[in-house]
Motif scaffolding. Structure first.
Motif, PDB file in Angstrom:
ATOM      1  N   GLN A 206       0.851  -1.328  -0.113  1.00 51.85           N
ATOM      2  CA  GLN A 206       0.102  -0.003   0.109  1.00 51.85           C
ATOM      3  C   GLN A 206       0.757   1.272   0.126  1.00 51.85           C
ATOM      4  N   LEU A 207       2.117   1.188   0.478  1.00 54.72           N
ATOM      5  CA  LEU A 207       3.187   2.470   0.300  1.00 54.72           C
ATOM      6  C   LEU A 207       3.303   2.728  -1.088  1.00 54.72           C
ATOM      7  N   ARG A 208       3.431   1.871  -2.011  1.00 51.89           N
ATOM      8  CA  ARG A 208       3.518   2.113  -3.413  1.00 51.89           C
ATOM      9  C   ARG A 208       2.327   3.031  -3.731  1.00 51.89           C
ATOM     10  N   TYR A 209       1.229   2.861  -3.330  1.00 56.13           N
ATOM     11  CA  TYR A 209      -0.021   3.845  -3.851  1.00 56.13           C
ATOM     12  C   TYR A 209       0.300   5.213  -3.265  1.00 56.13           C
ATOM     13  N   LEU A 210       0.684   5.144  -1.800  1.00 54.84           N
ATOM     14  CA  LEU A 210       0.976   6.552  -1.493  1.00 54.84           C
ATOM     15  C   LEU A 210       2.134   7.206  -2.026  1.00 54.84           C
ATOM     16  N   GLU A 211       3.228   6.563  -2.240  1.00 56.71           N
ATOM     17  CA  GLU A 211       4.328   6.962  -2.834  1.00 56.71           C
ATOM     18  C   GLU A 211       4.142   7.916  -4.005  1.00 56.71           C
ATOM     19  N   PHE A 212       3.185   7.179  -5.183  1.00 61.03           N
ATOM     20  CA  PHE A 212       2.908   7.751  -6.154  1.00 61.03           C
ATOM     21  C   PHE A 212       1.631   8.713  -6.260  1.00 61.03           C
ATOM     22  N   GLY A 213       1.163   9.098  -5.111  1.00 62.70           N
ATOM     23  CA  GLY A 213       0.154  10.109  -4.795  1.00 62.70           C
ATOM     24  C   GLY A 213      -1.356   9.507  -4.856  1.00 62.70           C
ATOM     25  N   LYS A 214      -1.570   8.280  -4.921  1.00 63.38           N
ATOM     26  CA  LYS A 214      -2.811   7.792  -4.608  1.00 63.38           C
ATOM     27  C   LYS A 214      -3.357   8.110  -3.284  1.00 63.38           C
ATOM     28  N   ARG A 215      -4.804   8.275  -3.288  1.00 62.07           N
ATOM     29  CA  ARG A 215      -5.532   8.570  -2.090  1.00 62.07           C
ATOM     30  C   ARG A 215      -6.287   7.366  -1.669  1.00 62.07           C
ATOM     31  N   ILE A 216      -5.892   6.972  -0.499  1.00 63.25           N
ATOM     32  CA  ILE A 216      -6.513   5.893   0.111  1.00 63.25           C
ATOM     33  C   ILE A 216      -7.455   6.275   1.324  1.00 63.25           C
ATOM     34  N   LYS A 217      -8.397   6.023   1.119  1.00 60.49           N
ATOM     35  CA  LYS A 217      -9.819   6.426   2.239  1.00 60.49           C
ATOM     36  C   LYS A 217      -9.908   5.336   3.194  1.00 60.49           C
ATOM     37  N   MET A 218      -9.797   5.508   4.437  1.00 61.89           N
ATOM     38  CA  MET A 218      -9.841   4.538   5.382  1.00 61.89           C
ATOM     39  C   MET A 218     -11.011   4.697   6.388  1.00 61.89           C
ATOM     40  N   ILE A 219     -11.546   3.271   6.496  1.00 67.84           N
ATOM     41  CA  ILE A 219     -12.817   3.444   7.306  1.00 67.84           C
ATOM     42  C   ILE A 219     -12.825   2.508   8.628  1.00 67.84           C
TER      43      ILE A 219
END
Length: 245
Positions: A206-219
């Motif tokens: 999941q850090l790859r998503y964050l490193e490339f600017g993807k937004r992860i919404k947490m519930i």
């Protein structure tokens, strides 16, 4: 929106080899997981994605949807991305193959995020739960997450985050629960992007998503998945099945 569930299913598990093909009350673990996902009635279709002939034949024989992985993959996201690349789909929910007792409520929560996201600000949605036990907080096998004021993930780590330099300041520790829903494009982007240093260090895709600017919404949820990681877990699952029936 067209919403599907995808169940990545590797045969060679490190801690419990061939666990997905173990008997669980007259059916294999992977078949029970597939049927449980279908029975939630949340998805337009459910697919198993596997690199194993045994698992492929098991699902196909019982009339299920199964896709054969062509390439070797380092992560579940890579395996799912390859499988859905040519499918007509908007949202993809990753269901764990070793969780035959699927709870529909948390899956419905991550799907609902996308139904309400009219501006398409969310690339992924996932779950977290509060943990207060010190041993759980310090356990590197429990992935922790910190979020912003709008519930978007800032960082995930096996370390204790935030670090408790100051006590009694109202910090809550949140454990990441590995249920994901993705926009199709986010998955395809992940598939084409290289692993960076944060992901390589923490071994958290999941850090790859964050490193490339993807937004992860947490519930936030109180849900705790019941996975089968060891032979002991399998015995517990068999007992639970007896109680349910």
């Amino acid at each position: 929106m067209k919403i599907i569930a995808v169940i990545p299913a590797r045969y060679a598990s490190t801690r419990f080899p061939a666990k997905l093909m173990q008997d669980l009350g007259g059916k294999t673990v992977i078949l029970r997981t597939y049927e449980a996902a279908v029975n939630t009635k949340l998805f337009d279709a459910v697919f198993v994605v596997t690199d194993s002939d045994l698992i492929y034949d098991e699902i196909r024989t019982h009339g299920g949807n199964v896709i054969r992985s062509i390439k070797e993959h380092e992560s579940g996201s890579d395996r799912i991305a390859e499988a859905i690349e040519n499918l007509d789909v908007d949202i993809v929910v990753n269901v764990q193959g070793d969780e035959p007792f699927i709870d529909a409520e948390p899956l419905a929560k991550v799907i609902e995020i996308f139904r309400n996201d009219l501006d398409k600000k969310v690339d992924l949605a996932s779950l977290m739960r509060e943990i207060t036990n010190e041993a759980e907080i310090n356990n590197p096998n429990n992935v922790k997450v910190v979020v912003d004021q709008n519930g978007f993930a800032l960082y995930f780590s096996r370390s204790v985050i935030p670090y408790p330099r100051a006590k009694n300041v109202g910090v809550r520790y949140l454990q990441h629960i590995g249920v994901y829903a993705f926009r199709k494009q986010a998955l395809l982007d992940f598939y084409s992007l290289p692993m960076q240093s944060l992901e390589a260090s923490e071994k958290l895709e999941q850090l790859r998503y964050l490193e490339f600017g993807k937004r992860i919404k947490m519930i936030e949820t109180t849900h705790i998945g019941i996975g089968i990681d060891t032979p002991e877990d399998l015995e517990k699952a068999r007992e639970m099945l007896k109680i349910q029936s």
